[in-house]
Design a protein around this motif. Structure first.
Motif, PDB file in Angstrom:
ATOM      1  N   ASP A 276       0.859  -1.189   0.000  1.00  0.00           N
ATOM      2  CA  ASP A 276       0.000   0.000   0.000  1.00  0.00           C
ATOM      3  C   ASP A 276       0.892   1.234   0.000  1.00  0.00           C
ATOM      4  N   VAL A 277       1.326   1.635  -1.173  1.00  0.00           N
ATOM      5  CA  VAL A 277       2.288   2.724  -1.330  1.00  0.00           C
ATOM      6  C   VAL A 277       1.596   3.890  -2.027  1.00  0.00           C
ATOM      7  N   ALA A 278       1.780   5.067  -1.497  1.00  0.00           N
ATOM      8  CA  ALA A 278       1.202   6.256  -2.133  1.00  0.00           C
ATOM      9  C   ALA A 278       1.871   6.511  -3.481  1.00  0.00           C
ATOM     10  N   GLY A 279       1.102   7.068  -4.414  1.00  0.00           N
ATOM     11  CA  GLY A 279       1.655   7.393  -5.721  1.00  0.00           C
ATOM     12  C   GLY A 279       2.886   8.280  -5.644  1.00  0.00           C
ATOM     13  N   PRO A 280       2.860   9.376  -4.858  1.00  0.00           N
ATOM     14  CA  PRO A 280       4.058  10.217  -4.755  1.00  0.00           C
ATOM     15  C   PRO A 280       5.250   9.485  -4.143  1.00  0.00           C
ATOM     16  N   THR A 281       4.993   8.575  -3.198  1.00  0.00           N
ATOM     17  CA  THR A 281       6.099   7.804  -2.623  1.00  0.00           C
ATOM     18  C   THR A 281       6.725   6.904  -3.674  1.00  0.00           C
ATOM     19  N   LEU A 282       5.891   6.241  -4.473  1.00  0.00           N
ATOM     20  CA  LEU A 282       6.421   5.373  -5.521  1.00  0.00           C
ATOM     21  C   LEU A 282       7.208   6.188  -6.542  1.00  0.00           C
ATOM     22  N   ARG A 283       6.700   7.358  -6.870  1.00  0.00           N
ATOM     23  CA  ARG A 283       7.418   8.237  -7.787  1.00  0.00           C
ATOM     24  C   ARG A 283       8.774   8.632  -7.196  1.00  0.00           C
ATOM     25  N   ALA A 284       8.793   8.958  -5.912  1.00  0.00           N
ATOM     26  CA  ALA A 284      10.037   9.328  -5.238  1.00  0.00           C
ATOM     27  C   ALA A 284      11.015   8.162  -5.218  1.00  0.00           C
ATOM     28  N   ILE A 285      10.508   6.962  -4.962  1.00  0.00           N
ATOM     29  CA  ILE A 285      11.361   5.769  -4.956  1.00  0.00           C
ATOM     30  C   ILE A 285      12.049   5.602  -6.303  1.00  0.00           C
ATOM     31  N   HIS A 286      11.305   5.789  -7.378  1.00  0.00           N
ATOM     32  CA  HIS A 286      11.891   5.637  -8.712  1.00  0.00           C
ATOM     33  C   HIS A 286      12.928   6.724  -8.995  1.00  0.00           C
ATOM     34  N   ASP A 287      12.691   7.933  -8.500  1.00  0.00           N
ATOM     35  CA  ASP A 287      13.689   8.996  -8.656  1.00  0.00           C
ATOM     36  C   ASP A 287      14.982   8.640  -7.923  1.00  0.00           C
ATOM     37  N   VAL A 288      14.858   8.083  -6.725  1.00  0.00           N
ATOM     38  CA  VAL A 288      16.042   7.717  -5.942  1.00  0.00           C
ATOM     39  C   VAL A 288      16.785   6.558  -6.606  1.00  0.00           C
ATOM     40  N   ILE A 289      16.042   5.561  -7.083  1.00  0.00           N
ATOM     41  CA  ILE A 289      16.672   4.447  -7.795  1.00  0.00           C
ATOM     42  C   ILE A 289      17.490   4.965  -8.971  1.00  0.00           C
ATOM     43  N   SER A 290      16.937   5.910  -9.706  1.00  0.00           N
ATOM     44  CA  SER A 290      17.636   6.489 -10.847  1.00  0.00           C
ATOM     45  C   SER A 290      18.854   7.295 -10.402  1.00  0.00           C
TER      46      SER A 290
ATOM     47  N   LYS B  56      -5.042  11.870 -10.379  1.00  0.00           N
ATOM     48  CA  LYS B  56      -4.344  13.149 -10.222  1.00  0.00           C
ATOM     49  C   LYS B  56      -4.739  13.804  -8.903  1.00  0.00           C
ATOM     50  N   THR B  57      -6.031  13.770  -8.600  1.00  0.00           N
ATOM     51  CA  THR B  57      -6.506  14.341  -7.339  1.00  0.00           C
ATOM     52  C   THR B  57      -5.934  13.582  -6.154  1.00  0.00           C
ATOM     53  N   LEU B  58      -5.938  12.252  -6.263  1.00  0.00           N
ATOM     54  CA  LEU B  58      -5.396  11.424  -5.185  1.00  0.00           C
ATOM     55  C   LEU B  58      -3.903  11.690  -5.001  1.00  0.00           C
ATOM     56  N   PHE B  59      -3.162  11.803  -6.098  1.00  0.00           N
ATOM     57  CA  PHE B  59      -1.723  12.062  -6.033  1.00  0.00           C
ATOM     58  C   PHE B  59      -1.455  13.363  -5.276  1.00  0.00           C
ATOM     59  N   ALA B  60      -2.202  14.408  -5.593  1.00  0.00           N
ATOM     60  CA  ALA B  60      -2.009  15.706  -4.937  1.00  0.00           C
ATOM     61  C   ALA B  60      -2.328  15.624  -3.444  1.00  0.00           C
ATOM     62  N   LYS B  61      -3.391  14.910  -3.099  1.00  0.00           N
ATOM     63  CA  LYS B  61      -3.765  14.755  -1.691  1.00  0.00           C
ATOM     64  C   LYS B  61      -2.691  13.996  -0.926  1.00  0.00           C
ATOM     65  N   GLN B  62      -2.206  12.908  -1.502  1.00  0.00           N
ATOM     66  CA  GLN B  62      -1.179  12.105  -0.836  1.00  0.00           C
ATOM     67  C   GLN B  62       0.128  12.889  -0.707  1.00  0.00           C
TER      68      GLN B  62
ATOM     69  N   LEU C  99      16.301  13.928  -3.110  1.00  0.00           N
ATOM     70  CA  LEU C  99      16.660  13.499  -4.459  1.00  0.00           C
ATOM     71  C   LEU C  99      15.442  13.411  -5.379  1.00  0.00           C
ATOM     72  N   THR C 100      14.303  13.903  -4.916  1.00  0.00           N
ATOM     73  CA  THR C 100      13.076  13.791  -5.710  1.00  0.00           C
ATOM     74  C   THR C 100      12.236  15.050  -5.579  1.00  0.00           C
ATOM     75  N   GLN C 101      11.462  15.340  -6.608  1.00  0.00           N
ATOM     76  CA  GLN C 101      10.482  16.421  -6.568  1.00  0.00           C
ATOM     77  C   GLN C 101       9.065  15.875  -6.420  1.00  0.00           C
ATOM     78  N   MET C 102       8.927  14.557  -6.418  1.00  0.00           N
ATOM     79  CA  MET C 102       7.611  13.911  -6.388  1.00  0.00           C
ATOM     80  C   MET C 102       6.709  14.457  -7.499  1.00  0.00           C
ATOM     81  N   SER C 103       7.281  14.618  -8.681  1.00  0.00           N
ATOM     82  CA  SER C 103       6.497  15.164  -9.792  1.00  0.00           C
ATOM     83  C   SER C 103       5.433  14.173 -10.242  1.00  0.00           C
ATOM     84  N   GLN C 104       4.313  14.689 -10.647  1.00  0.00           N
ATOM     85  CA  GLN C 104       3.196  13.835 -11.058  1.00  0.00           C
ATOM     86  C   GLN C 104       3.532  13.114 -12.368  1.00  0.00           C
ATOM     87  N   PRO C 105       3.403  11.801 -12.408  1.00  0.00           N
ATOM     88  CA  PRO C 105       3.697  11.076 -13.652  1.00  0.00           C
ATOM     89  C   PRO C 105       2.648  11.356 -14.722  1.00  0.00           C
TER      90      PRO C 105
END
Length: 648
Positions: free
Chosen positions: A180-194, A297-303, A283-289
């Motif tokens: 159960d991972v928030a969208g912004p967290t998953l986005r941040a994880i991918h930024d860090v991996i990169s 999109k609404t959920l991503f912003a809330k999270q 290392l991340t901006q948590m930018s919306q994919p």
């Protein structure tokens, strides 16, 4: 050194103080370079380099190293006093630096070095579970940090009712939510991996033709909020889909979803960095994919808004972990929801290579980030060597061979030789499978594990037993779980409790009834997203033992408030001491006395609110006060309600 390395922070997470006693100290640290370490403690310098028997540097990628430091001390540490320690790092440039010079925020006000205490007996202990970063509440670990700061400045808080120095911080499950991972967290994880240049993980041969590498997952249109679509779609895998993503169909006790379930090894490893340190978030901006639906999109912003508040407290969490020994054990969400619930779940998940990889990756990350530090002596050089080989070959045979080894591993349980001893059980991988039905929940411990537990209890007057799931739970909720199990739908309500399996239920209660059972038996639990304390007395046994079920949940999670209020009221009506239903459903000859959270109505049993539990014990190991430190700064005690007791 290349340009990428020089632009990265040296320390990503840690240090975290793990199994530490008068003879040993263990520390966990994550960096972007391979390090030599030098520890100064109790008048002695310990120089540590990779592979010297003290330090293991696990190389995950060119800029990601997990340092596991385990030192057998030259002389015993003194107890009941403050112990400074200094951790120096030798970088690629050959310079030695004190870690607090790199990260001054690790220090508490007025302190010039890191430190800890080792009480001669446990006078108090902190415990909690269930910490979901995107749950809309403050963080209970931040409240624990505030307590440590006040204890270090007692002269400024003389009017407060402060405990003695806590002997440990016990985290009893769901330290991460892999499912159960928030969208912004998953986005941040991918930024860090990169940013860390982690290598790709191969997925060929796992019966998922569209996924040949981890990069295919990261670039998949369903990578965010749709990961159930990534799994193979052949009809034979319908059961697999149901098992791994059943969370989206559970309307009774949870609204959690598995749409962003972690899959790759590096996703799981980086997740731990994100929940224990503020540094990776830089290392991340948590930018919306791209490609999200309007709803997502609404959920991503809330999270994202909730996560910004979570990240703001991570400096304090990191500081806390550097000053108190931290004991951990997994529950289901550290790997996946309903992990090993029953035989049907196990056969569906472990007979498919893709889901086996998912489970194995989560368990590997648990091993590195949680399991090792609980009991470093349990893990041989051979296991560590195989782990490093797997990390160097993600997606290859070495990787899969190690995952199969880890999935079959027995030995996650452990104990710390404190006074009284802290005994931590593994209720996830040593289960008592039902022989009568594949869908009936497995018992939380099999007979062999119960026998091992009983042997550990012998000879102790008092013990602290960590059971991720409460042994004594709220009776109405357990009854609802039994009904859904009878209907063949245990996954609908997380039907996991000690009384769900007759063999385990009878055996654990016989442990309590045994003549050699400790006099004082404190059970620390989590899991359920609310907190409560029960006193338990045995019938027809003079002098005890005295049992206390102490549940603290969650650190950053809560039960739906309206639903819990209804369940608590109905539970009081149906299972009052005079209720015929209570007599018809009695389990054993025990008297259970609930405790009321301070400030709540008479008869109220459960407390719903993010925070952390604090148990205080006397010299004999008998608890004399139970409090929940809520994230609003209040400390609520639990008071015994004799008139609401019932025989079971």
């Amino acid at each position: 050194m290349n340009e990428t390395a020089t632009s990265l922070p040296l320390i990503l997470a840690g240090p975290i103080l793990r199994r530490t006693d008068v003879h040993h100290i263990a520390l966990w640290l994550v960096s972007t370079q391979e390090l030599e370490l030098r520890l100064y403690l109790n008048g002695t310098h310990y120089h540590c380099s990779n592979g010297d028997g003290r330090l293991t540097n696990l190389k995950v990628g060119p800029h990601l190293y997990f340092s596991l430091l385990d030192i057998k001390l030259d002389k015993p540490l003194p107890q009941d006093q403050w112990l400074d320690y200094q951790l120096d790092l030798k970088t690629d440039e050959g310079d030695w630096q004190d870690i607090v010079d790199i990260t001054p925020s690790l220090l508490y006000p007025g302190q010039s070095s890191l430190g800890f205490q080792l009480p001669g007996h446990i006078g108090s202990i902190l415990h909690g579970s269930c910490r979901k970063p995107h749950h809309d509440s403050p963080d209970g670990l931040v409240e624990a940090d505030r307590l440590i700061e006040r204890l270090l400045q007692k002269q400024d808080h003389a009017d407060e009712d402060l405990p003695s120095w806590p002997s440990a911080l016990v985290l009893s499950g769901d330290q991460i939510y892999a499912d159960d991972v928030a969208g912004p967290t998953l986005r941040a994880i991918h930024d860090v991996i990169s940013a860390l240049s982690c290598p790709a993980e191969g997925f060929s041969g796992l019966e998922a033709p569209a996924i040949q590498s981890s990069q295919d997952i990261y670039n998949h249109p369903d990578c965010y909020y749709g990961r159930e679509e990534i799994l193979p779609k052949v009809e034979g895998n319908r059961a697999l889909m149901d098992m791994l993503f059943e969370g989206v169909h559970k309307p009774v006790f949870t609204t959690d979803t598995a749409h962003n379930h972690l899959i790759t090894l590096h996703e799981n490893l980086v997740m731990y960095l994100m929940v224990w340190s503020p540094v990776p978030w830089t290392l991340t901006q948590m930018s919306q994919p791209d490609g999200l639906s309007e709803e997502n999109k609404t959920l991503f912003a809330k999270q994202k808004a909730i996560l910004k508040q979570f990240v703001s407290g991570l400096e304090q969490v990191r500081r806390l972990f550097a000053h108190i020994p931290v004991a951990m054990i997994f529950d289901d969400h550290d790997v996946t929801d309903d992990w090993n619930l029953n035989r049907q779940w196990e056969e569906a998940v472990y007979n498919h290579p893709f889901s086996t990889r998912m489970i194995g990756n989560s368990l590997s990350a648990y091993f590195i980030c949680q399991g090792w530090g609980n009991a470093p002596d349990k893990f041989s050089t051979d296991i560590i060597t195989q782990l490093q080989d797997a990390l160097e070959h993600p997606g290859h045979k070495q990787h899969d061979d190690f995952l199969h080894l880890l999935i079959s591993f027995e030995g996650w349980e452990y104990d710390w030789q404190t006074t009284p001893p802290l005994i931590v059980i593994d209720s996830r991988t040593r289960r008592w499978r039902s022989e009568s039905s594949m869908v009936k929940p497995s018992g939380l411990l099999d007979w062999e594990a119960l026998g091992d537990l009983q042997q550990k209890l012998y000879g102790n007057d008092s013990v602290l037993l960590v059971s991720p799931a409460p042994i004594y739970g709220v009776k109405l909720i357990e009854t609802i779980q039994r009904v859904f199990t009878w209907l063949g739908k245990p996954l609908m309500v997380d039907a996991e409790n000690w009384m769900a399996h007759p063999g385990t239920a009878n055996s654990i209660l016989n442990v309590f009834l045994h003549s050699k059972t400790p006099q004082n038996f404190v059970i620390l639990s989590g899991d359920v997203h609310y907190s409560f304390v029960y006193d338990v007395e045995l019938r027809n046994r003079n002098g005890g033992p005295d049992i206390w079920q102490v549940t603290s949940s969650g650190l950053k999670n809560e039960f739906p408030k309206k639903l819990l209020n209804i369940l608590d009221i109905v539970n009081r009506w149906l299972y009052a001491p005079q209720s015929p239903l209570n007599w018809l459903t009695k389990r054993r000859r025990m008297r259970v006395i609930p405790r009321k959270p301070e400030g709540h109505a008479d008869g109220r049993r459960v407390l719903n609110g993010a925070g952390i539990g604090l148990v205080e014990l006397d010299k004999d190991g008998k608890p004399w006060r139970f409090r929940q430190l809520l994230t609003d700064g209040t400390a609520l005690a639990f008071h015994r309600m004799e008139k609401h007791s019932r025989w079971q």
